[in-house]
Design an enzyme around this catalytic site. Structure first.
Site, PDB file in Angstrom:
ATOM      1  N   GLU A 143     -10.779 -13.109  20.431  1.00 49.84           N
ATOM      2  CA  GLU A 143     -11.232 -14.165  19.922  1.00 49.84           C
ATOM      3  C   GLU A 143     -10.487 -15.593  20.315  1.00 49.84           C
ATOM      4  O   GLU A 143     -10.790 -16.636  20.923  1.00 49.84           O
ATOM      5  CB  GLU A 143     -11.499 -14.437  18.450  1.00 49.84           C
ATOM      6  CG  GLU A 143     -12.950 -13.336  18.050  1.00 49.84           C
ATOM      7  CD  GLU A 143     -13.007 -13.675  16.635  1.00 49.84           C
ATOM      8  OE1 GLU A 143     -14.201 -12.917  16.195  1.00 49.84           O
ATOM      9  OE2 GLU A 143     -12.424 -14.073  15.896  1.00 49.84           O
TER      10      GLU A 143
ATOM     11  N   HIS B 224     -11.400  -4.581  -4.579  1.00 47.18           N
ATOM     12  CA  HIS B 224     -10.074  -4.976  -3.936  1.00 47.18           C
ATOM     13  C   HIS B 224     -10.099  -5.288  -2.493  1.00 47.18           C
ATOM     14  O   HIS B 224     -11.229  -4.701  -1.771  1.00 47.18           O
ATOM     15  CB  HIS B 224      -9.192  -3.993  -3.983  1.00 47.18           C
ATOM     16  CG  HIS B 224      -9.349  -2.508  -3.238  1.00 47.18           C
ATOM     17  ND1 HIS B 224     -10.529  -1.643  -3.841  1.00 47.18           N
ATOM     18  CD2 HIS B 224      -8.763  -2.011  -2.169  1.00 47.18           C
ATOM     19  CE1 HIS B 224     -10.472  -0.664  -2.778  1.00 47.18           C
ATOM     20  NE2 HIS B 224      -9.442  -1.021  -2.002  1.00 47.18           N
TER      21      HIS B 224
ATOM     22  N   ASN C  50       0.923  -1.265   0.085  1.00 46.24           N
ATOM     23  CA  ASN C  50       0.159  -0.058   0.044  1.00 46.24           C
ATOM     24  C   ASN C  50       0.967   1.349   0.016  1.00 46.24           C
ATOM     25  O   ASN C  50       1.897   1.432   0.688  1.00 46.24           O
ATOM     26  CB  ASN C  50      -0.900  -0.065   1.280  1.00 46.24           C
ATOM     27  CG  ASN C  50      -1.844   0.810   1.072  1.00 46.24           C
ATOM     28  OD1 ASN C  50      -1.791   2.038   0.618  1.00 46.24           O
ATOM     29  ND2 ASN C  50      -3.120   0.694   1.623  1.00 46.24           N
TER      30      ASN C  50
END
Length: 382
Positions: free
Chosen positions: A214, A198, A77
């Site tokens: 979790e 994307h 990115n």
């Protein structure tokens, strides 16, 4: 439901994955709405946009040029939230002074990737077939495998993977990282800055809050009961059926008992899968089928480009053998739309200050989504 009275009374539901509760208020579904409505999304896009920084052959913000890719393409990115190269931040947290107790910080390194689903600018996952989605899942798997710590038990599994050869190889990191979060924000309502299909994958040197919670809960459950939390939950949901939206041989899609978002779903493998690298070739295709079913039903629900945030939770890149074994692969879909294509749910007020709340029950949402099977609505209009 355990008792039909819950269809009509306010009540709380427990989320064993996060050790949290939410308020359910089914009687509020009849209230009139005079609040904000979202603008209808633009539905006419070109197959290729010369100004799009994700289309094949185009230049990106940093000046790099995209290849003329034919399926998927991953790159670092240009505006990453974390960086691989930065000074270390080490602070002695053993002191009991107020600053050490209350003003804590932790340096985070990592790398963020963007991964396109298709070279076509004007499609979404709902428009794509399972076979069209499969290359993306294969690329997710390569990317995850490339970032596994050598000490991770899953590294041996990844070494045996037989994935189709891709012209666009998955990036390889410079360092070992703790976790990889793969996610998609679809639609302007979810903050998506580019309509080209994307997703993103962020790797970090620390364990993020949501998957971390979790993993703690799954570890506790397995220690107490000797079984996997989500394996037991799947067994229960398949037996009861009332929250099962769809299933194939390998995966089941449910509106979870503890869902916060109106049409939230959970995609779960029917066997214990720790991470993407555990999936067989056939299971990867069946996961693609599950994703296609979810996204198509979403779009059919209000006949719009249905916005959502989705993400994969799986085993860490670096962890103990026990931590890896406790993990259970699953995929969350969090869509904001509530009543129509223009009315969305807001997490505000009581939900920010007290606890999460929903009106329509997961059982009611399941009925609605089951009825959205069939051809994608916009294909019938052409």
């Amino acid at each position: 439901m355990p008792d039909k009275i819950l269809d009509d009374i306010s009540h709380r539901r427990y989320n064993p994955l996060t050790d949290s509760w939410l308020l359910v208020s089914p009687h509020r579904t009849k209230r009139p709405w005079q609040g904000q409505q979202e603008g209808a999304a633009v539905t006419t896009l070109p197959e290729y946009d010369p100004k799009c920084y994700l289309c094949p052959g185009n230049s990106r913000a940093a000046g790099d040029q995209n290849p003329n890719y034919e399926q998927t393409f991953a790159f670092v990115n240009d505006y990453s939230a974390v960086k691989e190269q930065q000074p270390d931040y080490e602070v002695d947290q053993s002191s009991d002074d107020l600053e050490s107790l209350l003003l804590r910080a932790q340096g985070v390194k990592g790398v963020c990737y963007v991964l396109t689903f298709s070279p076509k600018h004007n499609v979404t996952l709902a428009d794509m077939s399972a076979k069209d989605i499969l290359p993306t899942i294969n690329h997710w798997t390569r990317l995850y495998a490339n970032h596994l710590s050598p000490s991770n038990p899953l590294s041996a599994v990844a070494a045996q993977l037989q994935l189709p050869i891709s012209k666009e190889e998955a990036p390889v990191p410079k360092d070992n990282y703790r976790y990889m979060q793969i996610f998609e924000n679809k639609g302007a309502a979810m903050g998506c800055s580019n309509p080209h299909p994307h997703c993103q994958a962020w790797t970090t040197s620390t364990m993020p809050e949501e998957p971390g919670k979790e993993l703690v809960q799954m570890a506790k459950y397995r220690q107490q009961h000797g079984r996997h939390l989500l394996a037991d939950y799947i067994k229960l949901e398949l037996a009861k059926e009332e929250r099962v939206v769809w299933q194939n041989d390998s995966f089941v899609v449910v509106c979870p008992w503890w869902a916060i978002w109106p049409f939230e779903v959970l995609v779960l493998p029917k066997r214990h899968v720790r991470a993407l690298v555990d999936l067989t070739a056939d299971e990867r295709l069946q996961l693609a089928e599950a994703i296609q079913e979810v996204t198509r039903r979403y779009d059919n629900l209000f006949e719009c480009h249905f916005p959502y945030s989705s993400g994969i939770h799986q085993a860490p890149l670096d962890g103990t053998p026990e931590e890896i074994e406790n993990a259970y692969f699953h995929m969350h879909f969090y869509p904001p739309l509530l009543r129509s294509a223009t009315v969305k749910k807001f997490l505000v007020g009581f939900e920010l200050m007290a606890e999460a709340q929903r009106d329509i029950t997961p059982e009611q949402a399941t009925i609605r989504l089951r009825a959205c099977d069939g051809e994608l609505y916009r294909n019938k209009l052409s």
